[in-house]
Design an enzyme around this catalytic site. Structure first.
Site, PDB file in Angstrom:
ATOM      1  N   ALA A  46      10.460  -0.235   3.953  1.00  0.00           N
ATOM      2  CA  ALA A  46      10.451  -0.036   2.513  1.00  0.00           C
ATOM      3  C   ALA A  46      11.803  -0.280   1.862  1.00  0.00           C
ATOM      4  O   ALA A  46      11.917  -1.025   0.882  1.00  0.00           O
ATOM      5  CB  ALA A  46       9.969   1.384   2.197  1.00  0.00           C
ATOM      6  N   TYR A  72       5.089   0.606  16.053  1.00  0.00           N
ATOM      7  CA  TYR A  72       5.717   0.917  17.335  1.00  0.00           C
ATOM      8  C   TYR A  72       7.158   1.356  17.019  1.00  0.00           C
ATOM      9  O   TYR A  72       8.105   0.589  17.166  1.00  0.00           O
ATOM     10  CB  TYR A  72       5.684  -0.293  18.260  1.00  0.00           C
ATOM     11  CG  TYR A  72       4.289  -0.820  18.487  1.00  0.00           C
ATOM     12  CD1 TYR A  72       3.488  -0.315  19.510  1.00  0.00           C
ATOM     13  CD2 TYR A  72       3.737  -1.797  17.650  1.00  0.00           C
ATOM     14  CE1 TYR A  72       2.185  -0.776  19.709  1.00  0.00           C
ATOM     15  CE2 TYR A  72       2.441  -2.255  17.829  1.00  0.00           C
ATOM     16  CZ  TYR A  72       1.675  -1.740  18.860  1.00  0.00           C
ATOM     17  OH  TYR A  72       0.377  -2.189  19.050  1.00  0.00           O
ATOM     18  N   ARG A  73       7.292   2.608  16.564  1.00  0.00           N
ATOM     19  CA  ARG A  73       8.586   3.072  16.051  1.00  0.00           C
ATOM     20  C   ARG A  73       9.073   4.362  16.712  1.00  0.00           C
ATOM     21  O   ARG A  73      10.170   4.814  16.419  1.00  0.00           O
ATOM     22  CB  ARG A  73       8.476   3.307  14.544  1.00  0.00           C
ATOM     23  CG  ARG A  73       7.636   4.510  14.231  1.00  0.00           C
ATOM     24  CD  ARG A  73       7.111   4.703  12.857  1.00  0.00           C
ATOM     25  NE  ARG A  73       7.736   4.116  11.718  1.00  0.00           N
ATOM     26  CZ  ARG A  73       7.076   3.911  10.557  1.00  0.00           C
ATOM     27  NH1 ARG A  73       5.797   4.250  10.455  1.00  0.00           N
ATOM     28  NH2 ARG A  73       7.691   3.390   9.528  1.00  0.00           N
ATOM     29  N   ALA A 108      -4.700  -2.540  -8.678  1.00  0.00           N
ATOM     30  CA  ALA A 108      -5.101  -3.657  -9.529  1.00  0.00           C
ATOM     31  C   ALA A 108      -5.271  -3.267 -10.990  1.00  0.00           C
ATOM     32  O   ALA A 108      -5.389  -4.137 -11.852  1.00  0.00           O
ATOM     33  CB  ALA A 108      -6.404  -4.260  -9.001  1.00  0.00           C
ATOM     34  N   ALA A 117       0.249  -0.171 -13.999  1.00  0.00           N
ATOM     35  CA  ALA A 117       1.219   0.891 -13.767  1.00  0.00           C
ATOM     36  C   ALA A 117       1.610   1.525 -15.092  1.00  0.00           C
ATOM     37  O   ALA A 117       1.612   0.875 -16.137  1.00  0.00           O
ATOM     38  CB  ALA A 117       2.455   0.336 -13.060  1.00  0.00           C
ATOM     39  N   ALA A 177       3.779  -4.686  -1.294  1.00  0.00           N
ATOM     40  CA  ALA A 177       3.751  -4.976  -2.730  1.00  0.00           C
ATOM     41  C   ALA A 177       4.437  -3.873  -3.537  1.00  0.00           C
ATOM     42  O   ALA A 177       5.083  -4.148  -4.547  1.00  0.00           O
ATOM     43  CB  ALA A 177       2.317  -5.159  -3.199  1.00  0.00           C
ATOM     44  N   GLY A 178       4.301  -2.629  -3.099  1.00  0.00           N
ATOM     45  CA  GLY A 178       4.937  -1.529  -3.807  1.00  0.00           C
ATOM     46  C   GLY A 178       6.455  -1.625  -3.785  1.00  0.00           C
ATOM     47  O   GLY A 178       7.136  -1.288  -4.764  1.00  0.00           O
ATOM     48  N   ASP A 179       7.004  -2.087  -2.661  1.00  0.00           N
ATOM     49  CA  ASP A 179       8.451  -2.267  -2.566  1.00  0.00           C
ATOM     50  C   ASP A 179       8.923  -3.382  -3.493  1.00  0.00           C
ATOM     51  O   ASP A 179       9.960  -3.260  -4.149  1.00  0.00           O
ATOM     52  CB  ASP A 179       8.847  -2.596  -1.125  1.00  0.00           C
ATOM     53  CG  ASP A 179       8.354  -1.559  -0.133  1.00  0.00           C
ATOM     54  OD1 ASP A 179       8.323  -0.365  -0.490  1.00  0.00           O
ATOM     55  OD2 ASP A 179       8.000  -1.948   0.987  1.00  0.00           O
TER      56      ASP A 179
END
Length: 298
Positions: free
Chosen positions: A38, A104-105, A226, A229, A254-256
């Site tokens: 992010a 995988y974090r 969609a 905001a 997309a939010g970032d």
């Protein structure tokens, strides 16, 4: 002397493995290795827009970590405050278009960051610090790091931008996530949250409900996929801008991109509706591709 960045983003970044074209992971034969995370996503988009930005985090002292730092640097992001950890690996996640994401974090270098990491960051020299709700969920030490960043920013009079970014699988329970993320959001100067996240966390059914939960946040942005905001600066008289109608390839990231477009416009004095519009325009670039950040250099 290298000038200090305008924006500092702090948080985990992993290598993103994604099919070269939007097809299921099970049958794909060609793949890209891109940066994904992010805060570094926001940094890359901000740099592409012309806002000088640094990303601070930790990666493993391994091939994937070196690749990550190089790739993010190629986007014009300052990586001087990235720690290399020889005793922990770089995190990784895989996109399966149409079927979600696999992470995988566990035990990654970024998950080992601690409050003292904030001491070496140029928080008092930037215009804005951007963090997300992913970092406090990674480990107890990362949770404490977020508090340290908020404390240092407050002491320096530097505003903090906070993207709620709920990752339910990282939290022990929804209740735990709801309490902690609401507390952090209330401390921020600017908050980004998806209406879907607010519904899960706090039972909010509309953007105005979120504003009532966070009445003292200087600037609140509620994203509704969609639909569009809505931003609030002082009261319930929010400004709404509809989203663009586009063909969706992959919505992850997309939010970032939206946050970067909004922040860039805000830092350059744009009005609230222009900030939202710039956020939507930037998000479209990610929705139409399988990568989280623009591929290639600036």
């Amino acid at each position: 002397m290298t000038p200090r960045p305008e924006v500092l983003t702090v948080g985990e970044t992993m290598v993103l493995v994604t099919p070269a074209v939007a097809e299921p992971l099970e049958t794909a034969t060609a793949f890209h290795l891109d940066p994904g995370g992010a805060e570094s996503n926001v940094a890359c988009h901000l740099a592409a827009l012309g806002t000088s930005t640094a990303w601070a985090s930790a990666v493993g002292d391994d091939a994937l970590g070196r690749r990550l730092v190089h790739q993010i640097g190629e986007h014009g992001v300052d990586t001087a405050w990235v720690r290399r950890d020889a005793s922990a690996p770089t995190g990784l996640y895989v996109k399966d278009p149409g079927n979600g994401v696999r992470y995988y974090r566990a035990g990654s270098a970024a998950s080992r960051l601690e409050p003292s990491f904030a001491d070496g960051l140029p928080i008092d020299a930037v215009r804005l610090v951007h963090v997300s709700g992913i970092t406090p969920a990674l480990s107890p030490s990362c949770d404490a790091l977020i508090d340290a960043i908020f404390d240092r920013a407050a002491a320096a009079g530097v505003p903090v931008s906070f993207d709620v970014n709920l990752r339910a699988s990282l939290w022990p329970s929804t209740d735990a996530a709801a309490r902690r993320l609401l507390d952090l959001a209330a401390r921020a100067d600017l908050v980004f949250v998806g209406l879907d996240e607010a519904q899960v966390l706090w039972g909010a059914q509309a953007p105005d409900d979120v504003r009532r939960l966070l009445p003292d946040v200087r600037e609140l942005v509620v994203k509704d996929g969609a639909v569009g905001a809505t931003s609030y600066e002082r009261d319930l008289d929010g400004v709404h801008v509809p989203a663009f109608v586009v063909d969706v390839v992959e919505v992850v990231g997309a939010g970032d991109a939206f946050a970067a477009g909004y922040l860039h416009a805000m830092l350059h004095g744009a009005a609230p509706d222009e900030r939202l519009l710039d956020g939507h325009e930037r998000a479209v670039l990610t929705i139409a591709d399988t990568a989280d950040v623009p591929r290639g250099t600036r």
